[in-house]
Design a protein around this motif. Structure first.
Motif, PDB file in Angstrom:
ATOM      1  N   UNK A   1       0.752  -1.137  -0.057  1.00  0.00           N
ATOM      2  CA  UNK A   1      -0.067  -0.098  -0.020  1.00  0.00           C
ATOM      3  C   UNK A   1       0.933   1.324  -0.070  1.00  0.00           C
ATOM      4  N   UNK A   2       0.203   2.441  -0.379  1.00  0.00           N
ATOM      5  CA  UNK A   2       1.147   3.600  -0.371  1.00  0.00           C
ATOM      6  C   UNK A   2       1.535   3.942   1.144  1.00  0.00           C
ATOM      7  N   UNK A   3       2.589   4.454   1.549  1.00  0.00           N
ATOM      8  CA  UNK A   3       3.276   4.600   2.769  1.00  0.00           C
ATOM      9  C   UNK A   3       3.344   3.397   3.563  1.00  0.00           C
ATOM     10  N   UNK A   4       3.671   2.230   3.081  1.00  0.00           N
ATOM     11  CA  UNK A   4       3.722   1.140   3.876  1.00  0.00           C
ATOM     12  C   UNK A   4       5.200   0.649   4.238  1.00  0.00           C
ATOM     13  N   UNK A   5       6.286   1.476   3.945  1.00  0.00           N
ATOM     14  CA  UNK A   5       7.615   1.199   4.099  1.00  0.00           C
ATOM     15  C   UNK A   5       8.275   0.407   3.061  1.00  0.00           C
ATOM     16  N   UNK A   6       7.719   0.415   1.759  1.00  0.00           N
ATOM     17  CA  UNK A   6       8.542  -0.234   0.902  1.00  0.00           C
ATOM     18  C   UNK A   6       9.814   0.149   0.312  1.00  0.00           C
ATOM     19  N   UNK A   7       9.955   1.564   0.406  1.00  0.00           N
ATOM     20  CA  UNK A   7      11.425   1.953   0.106  1.00  0.00           C
ATOM     21  C   UNK A   7      12.378   1.683   1.116  1.00  0.00           C
TER      22      UNK A   7
ATOM     23  N   UNK B   1      -2.274   2.337   9.462  1.00  0.00           N
ATOM     24  CA  UNK B   1      -1.040   2.725   9.816  1.00  0.00           C
ATOM     25  C   UNK B   1      -0.526   3.467   8.593  1.00  0.00           C
ATOM     26  N   UNK B   2      -0.912   2.879   7.345  1.00  0.00           N
ATOM     27  CA  UNK B   2      -0.561   3.747   6.207  1.00  0.00           C
ATOM     28  C   UNK B   2      -0.844   5.096   5.951  1.00  0.00           C
ATOM     29  N   UNK B   3      -2.161   5.410   6.443  1.00  0.00           N
ATOM     30  CA  UNK B   3      -2.632   6.681   6.592  1.00  0.00           C
ATOM     31  C   UNK B   3      -2.106   7.742   7.546  1.00  0.00           C
ATOM     32  N   UNK B   4      -1.877   6.994   8.550  1.00  0.00           N
ATOM     33  CA  UNK B   4      -0.866   7.639   9.743  1.00  0.00           C
ATOM     34  C   UNK B   4       0.280   8.118   9.198  1.00  0.00           C
ATOM     35  N   UNK B   5       1.023   7.361   8.416  1.00  0.00           N
ATOM     36  CA  UNK B   5       2.589   7.533   8.164  1.00  0.00           C
ATOM     37  C   UNK B   5       2.381   8.625   6.906  1.00  0.00           C
ATOM     38  N   UNK B   6       1.506   8.469   6.252  1.00  0.00           N
ATOM     39  CA  UNK B   6       1.489   9.356   5.107  1.00  0.00           C
ATOM     40  C   UNK B   6       1.084  10.765   5.624  1.00  0.00           C
TER      41      UNK B   6
ATOM     42  N   UNK C   1       6.916 -15.529  -2.246  1.00  0.00           N
ATOM     43  CA  UNK C   1       6.218 -14.220  -1.531  1.00  0.00           C
ATOM     44  C   UNK C   1       7.024 -14.086  -0.293  1.00  0.00           C
ATOM     45  N   UNK C   2       7.839 -13.007  -0.208  1.00  0.00           N
ATOM     46  CA  UNK C   2       8.299 -12.874   1.280  1.00  0.00           C
ATOM     47  C   UNK C   2       7.604 -11.694   1.804  1.00  0.00           C
ATOM     48  N   UNK C   3       7.071 -11.886   3.104  1.00  0.00           N
ATOM     49  CA  UNK C   3       5.884 -10.836   3.589  1.00  0.00           C
ATOM     50  C   UNK C   3       6.705 -10.383   4.810  1.00  0.00           C
ATOM     51  N   UNK C   4       6.696  -9.009   4.874  1.00  0.00           N
ATOM     52  CA  UNK C   4       7.239  -8.179   5.932  1.00  0.00           C
ATOM     53  C   UNK C   4       6.229  -7.602   6.646  1.00  0.00           C
ATOM     54  N   UNK C   5       6.224  -6.974   8.054  1.00  0.00           N
ATOM     55  CA  UNK C   5       5.167  -6.487   8.841  1.00  0.00           C
ATOM     56  C   UNK C   5       5.927  -4.948   9.414  1.00  0.00           C
ATOM     57  N   UNK C   6       6.056  -4.099   8.679  1.00  0.00           N
ATOM     58  CA  UNK C   6       6.762  -3.037   9.184  1.00  0.00           C
ATOM     59  C   UNK C   6       6.111  -2.353  10.497  1.00  0.00           C
TER      60      UNK C   6
END
Length: 299
Positions: free
Chosen positions: A9-15, A114-119, A155-160
């Motif tokens: 999702x946007x702002x989910x820690x991808x970078x 969380x994505x919304x909060x980080x954004x 598929x490798x799943x992270x939970x930032x």
């Protein structure tokens, strides 16, 4: 070589995930060379990238084209973008298969709150962030990866939000092992994609089209130079009965002709991502180039 698709999702820690994975790969025993392909490399505002469907399609085309050029360089390529559309992840998987390399997806699984909060926090700090409308639209259209799909596997799943992301994260370690493990006939847990006859034929067809385009445009340039060198002012360059003439109102030097040729070839390559395919024969390539020159010269 390998292709890693970062997804979330946007702002989910991808970078953060992309950089952490790249650094860990660089520090591994293999000292693997890594290249990250991301949206920032095109110097475009993230809200402009997703303002509408044409802009988003254009962004995906640029990313896909850069990936296609990069997978043959021997690096591990990490695509740091939303990669939220399963059809687009399939296209990236096809690139990896055509290149005959490893492929995997790293998914940053973060809940919308969380994505919304980080954004919002990024916006408050004056950092790049998504507008509210664009953020909600991207969240709504996100297509979660599923391991049963070959283009989402492994598929490798992270939970930032729950576990954070660092080099010691078990999932990062698992991904590094998968990407760097030596493969032999007994290896069962690492998959090297094998190009199919269809993908090999497609790459051959594209290479053949580029060759025809290069050769045909050079022949037109040679004809223009030759006819101008005969002496006297000319207003028309004739190219035989099968092609329209090129109308010129002034002498055209070789440097300008070369510049126009480079621009035309570049435009043809870009338009083929979302429009008509490249011409596969010399006559079609010449006709398109002549039409382009007449527009440029005002003919």
């Amino acid at each position: 070589m390998a292709l890693v698709v970062i997804c979330g999702q946007p702002c989910s820690g991808k970078s953060i995930a992309a950089v952490t994975l790249a650094e860990t790969l660089g520090e591994s025993e293999t000292k693997q060379s890594v290249r990250i392909i991301d949206e920032a490399s095109f110097h475009l505002d993230r809200n402009q990238n997703y303002a509408n469907m044409p802009a988003e399609k254009n962004l995906r085309g640029k990313l896909r084209s850069d990936v296609d050029r990069s997978v043959s360089r021997g690096d591990i390529v990490i695509v740091d973008s939303l990669n939220s559309i399963k059809g687009y992840r399939y296209e990236l998987w096809c690139i990896a298969r055509a290149a005959g390399i490893r492929y995997c997806v790293v998914y940053c699984d973060v809940d919308e709150a969380h994505c919304r909060q980080w954004n919002k926090e990024r916006s408050d700090r004056g950092e790049a962030s998504y507008g509210d409308g664009i953020f909600e639209d991207l969240v709504r259209r996100f297509e979660k990866p599923e391991r049963r799909n070959r283009w989402d596997s492994p598929l490798f799943e992270l939970y930032p939000a729950r576990e954070g992301i660092d080099k010691s994260s078990p999932v990062i370690s698992e991904a590094v092992t998968y990407l760097t493990k030596t493969v032999d006939s007994r290896t069962q847990d690492v998959r090297i994609l094998q190009p199919s006859i269809a993908t090999q034929a497609a790459r051959f067809s594209e290479a053949n089209s580029l060759y025809e385009l290069d050769r045909a445009t050079q022949e037109i340039i040679n004809a223009i130079v030759e006819q101008q060198s005969l002496g006297g002012a000319i207003s028309r360059v004739t190219l035989g009965s099968e092609l329209p003439p090129i109308e010129i109102c002034r002498p055209i030097g070789l440097p300008e002709l070369r510049r126009l040729r480079r621009t035309f070839v570049k435009l043809m390559g870009q338009s083929s991502l979302s429009g008509p395919p490249l011409p596969t024969d010399a006559d079609s390539a010449k006709r398109r180039f002549v039409d382009y020159l007449n527009r440029e010269f005002g003919g």
